[in-house]
Design an enzyme around this catalytic site. Structure first.
Site, PDB file in Angstrom:
ATOM      1  N   ASP A   1      -9.217   4.389   6.262  1.00  0.00           N
ATOM      2  CA  ASP A   1      -9.736   3.015   6.234  1.00  0.00           C
ATOM      3  C   ASP A   1     -11.263   3.003   6.351  1.00  0.00           C
ATOM      4  O   ASP A   1     -11.891   1.980   6.101  1.00  0.00           O
ATOM      5  CB  ASP A   1      -9.138   2.192   7.391  1.00  0.00           C
TER       6      ASP A   1
ATOM      7  N   GLN B   1      -2.835  -0.676  10.727  1.00  0.00           N
ATOM      8  CA  GLN B   1      -3.029  -1.961  10.043  1.00  0.00           C
ATOM      9  C   GLN B   1      -3.611  -3.008  11.000  1.00  0.00           C
ATOM     10  O   GLN B   1      -3.107  -3.186  12.107  1.00  0.00           O
ATOM     11  CB  GLN B   1      -1.689  -2.440   9.462  1.00  0.00           C
TER      12      GLN B   1
ATOM     13  N   LYS C   1       0.828  -1.206   0.000  1.00  0.00           N
ATOM     14  CA  LYS C   1       0.000   0.000   0.000  1.00  0.00           C
ATOM     15  C   LYS C   1       0.866   1.261   0.000  1.00  0.00           C
ATOM     16  O   LYS C   1       0.530   2.250  -0.645  1.00  0.00           O
ATOM     17  CB  LYS C   1      -0.952  -0.024   1.206  1.00  0.00           C
TER      18      LYS C   1
HETATM   19  C1  BQF Z   1      -4.495  -9.434  -5.257  1.00  0.00           C
HETATM   20  C2  BQF Z   1      -6.259  -7.513   3.953  1.00  0.00           C
HETATM   21  C3  BQF Z   1      -7.196  -9.263   5.302  1.00  0.00           C
HETATM   22  C4  BQF Z   1      -6.797  -8.622   6.462  1.00  0.00           C
HETATM   23  C5  BQF Z   1      -6.132  -7.411   6.386  1.00  0.00           C
HETATM   24  C6  BQF Z   1      -3.805  -7.291  -4.183  1.00  0.00           C
HETATM   25  C7  BQF Z   1      -3.975  -6.982  -1.805  1.00  0.00           C
HETATM   26  C8  BQF Z   1      -4.421  -8.285  -1.687  1.00  0.00           C
HETATM   27  C9  BQF Z   1      -4.592  -9.085  -2.805  1.00  0.00           C
HETATM   28  C10 BQF Z   1      -3.813  -6.104  -0.622  1.00  0.00           C
HETATM   29  C11 BQF Z   1      -5.908  -6.886   2.680  1.00  0.00           C
HETATM   30  C12 BQF Z   1      -6.313  -7.531   1.388  1.00  0.00           C
HETATM   31  C13 BQF Z   1      -5.171  -5.715   2.666  1.00  0.00           C
HETATM   32  C14 BQF Z   1      -4.266  -8.596  -4.056  1.00  0.00           C
HETATM   33  C15 BQF Z   1      -4.709  -5.052   1.409  1.00  0.00           C
HETATM   34  C16 BQF Z   1      -6.127  -6.606   0.224  1.00  0.00           C
HETATM   35  O1  BQF Z   1      -3.820  -9.237  -6.274  1.00  0.00           O
HETATM   36  O2  BQF Z   1      -5.412 -10.268  -5.236  1.00  0.00           O
HETATM   37  C17 BQF Z   1      -3.657  -6.488  -3.067  1.00  0.00           C
HETATM   38  O3  BQF Z   1      -2.771  -5.531  -0.455  1.00  0.00           O
HETATM   39  N1  BQF Z   1      -4.851  -5.924   0.277  1.00  0.00           N
HETATM   40  C18 BQF Z   1      -4.821  -5.135   3.910  1.00  0.00           C
HETATM   41  O4  BQF Z   1      -4.169  -4.104   3.957  1.00  0.00           O
HETATM   42  O5  BQF Z   1      -5.192  -5.697   5.070  1.00  0.00           O
HETATM   43  C19 BQF Z   1      -5.855  -6.873   5.140  1.00  0.00           C
HETATM   44  C20 BQF Z   1      -6.945  -8.719   4.053  1.00  0.00           C
END
Ligand code: BQF
Length: 318
Positions: free
Chosen positions: A144, A121, A77
């Site tokens: 968020d 996060q 991110k």
């Molecule tokens: C892709 C997230 C669960 C808990 C906390 C691209 C992301 C994921 C997959 C990504 C997620 C899920 C994020 C793909 C951010 C999504 O190509 O399929 C990007 O970076 N995500 C998060 O910050 O916290 C989480 C899922």
């Protein structure tokens, strides 16, 4: 309203996001390409405002502990933020930070005029109450969209900063020209950060305007396929691989898979899969999102859009 307004745009705009694959009936929804389009628009808008003399937007990430998935999400991110012209900063704290120390850090960032957006996060260590933490983030910097005030805003029909994943799903539907107005949506999963906001937006006046059925862990297993089979749109966020199979999908329905599950394949390699049987459903659905490359990249793109929104709001007040 927003979904319908987009019908007036050129039909070529959405075709590029629906990809045909040999031997597949369903189109594959290219979330990576849609996310890239959103990110490009965010970058261009930031560039324009910076050229006009404004300072660049700044996004701060707070990460606690050594969770490997969290590390990789935050670094992905922050890289995306930099590429969009957003200044980024990541503050890493030890696993044993107290809730009071974390609250004090958030308070400092709330007061810091240089910080336009921040996020903590998730998940956090068990001794820290996540609700208390996300509610400590000032609503105007809550990129968020987890602060109870921002949840209240979209729940009562005045959306401001939307949670990124639900916003990403709405954006996919818009940009692929899939109109939910008056249609039946089955939302499988009711989590606080995904299922709930999404089902709320999908039935809301002027946003989704759909009839929404909500299925969750206490839906009797024999009822789940009855609900999903009625739906024109099946949206799944449960964390259960292969929960949704071909026999549960009405021919021609659109399937959005929000699940991200790490499973070991037969060679012992870790593989990323969603909550749907992609291959099977591809034979009956009109369109389906892949995992990876579907909703995930949209989550990242919508975080940047929220940062742009928070920054612009701040500029307009100066
Ligand atoms: C892709 C997230 C669960 C808990 C906390 C691209 C992301 C994921 C997959 C990504 C997620 C899920 C994020 C793909 C951010 C999504 O190509 O399929 C990007 O970076 N995500 C998060 O910050 O916290 C989480 C899922």
């Amino acid at each position: 309203m927003a979904a319908r307004r987009l019908f007036s745009t050129c039909s070529l705009v959405f075709r590029e996001f629906l990809v045909s694959k040999p031997g597949m009936f369903a189109k594959v929804i290219d979330g990576k390409a849609i996310g890239a389009a959103v990110r490009r628009e965010v970058r261009e808008e930031i560039q324009q405002l910076v050229s006009a003399g404004h300072r660049a937007p700044c996004l701060t990430f707070v990460r606690v502990g050594q969770d490997e998935a969290s590390k990789s999400y935050v670094s992905g991110k922050s890289k995306a933020a930099r590429e969009a012209g957003i200044k980024d900063q990541t503050i890493v704290k030890d696993e044993d930070i107290t809730q009071e120390e974390l609250l004090a850090l958030i308070d400092n960032l709330n007061k810091d005029d240089e910080v336009d957006g921040m996020l903590v996060q998730l998940p956090l260590p068990p001794h820290i109450d996540e609700k208390t933490i996300v509610n400590a983030v000032h609503p105007s910097k809550d990129v968020d969209g987890f602060n109870v005030l921002n949840i209240g805003r979209f729940s009562s029909g005045s959306p401001y900063l939307l949670p990124a994943t639900p916003a990403g799903v709405i954006e996919i539907l818009k940009r692929c020209n899939f109109d939910t107005f008056g249609r039946h949506v089955c939302m499988v999963g009711r989590s606080k950060n995904i299922g709930f906001p999404l089902l709320t937006l999908l039935h809301s006046d002027g946003t989704g305007d759909a009839t929404v059925t909500i299925c969750h862990r206490y839906t009797p297993p024999e009822h789940l396929p009855i609900c999903t089979k009625m739906a024109d749109f099946v949206i799944v966020a449960t964390g259960i691989p292969n929960l949704i199979t071909k026999d549960m999908i009405k021919p021609g329905a659109v399937v959005i898979d929000i699940g991200i599950n790490r499973i070991k394949d037969k060679d012992g390699k870790t593989q990323l899969v969603g909550d749907c049987d992609f291959e099977g459903i591809s034979q009956v659905a009109r369109a389906i999102t892949p995992v990876p490359g579907g909703v995930g990249p949209m989550t990242v793109a919508m975080l940047l859009q929220n940062t742009l929104t928070a920054w612009k709001k701040k500029l307009s007040k100066q």
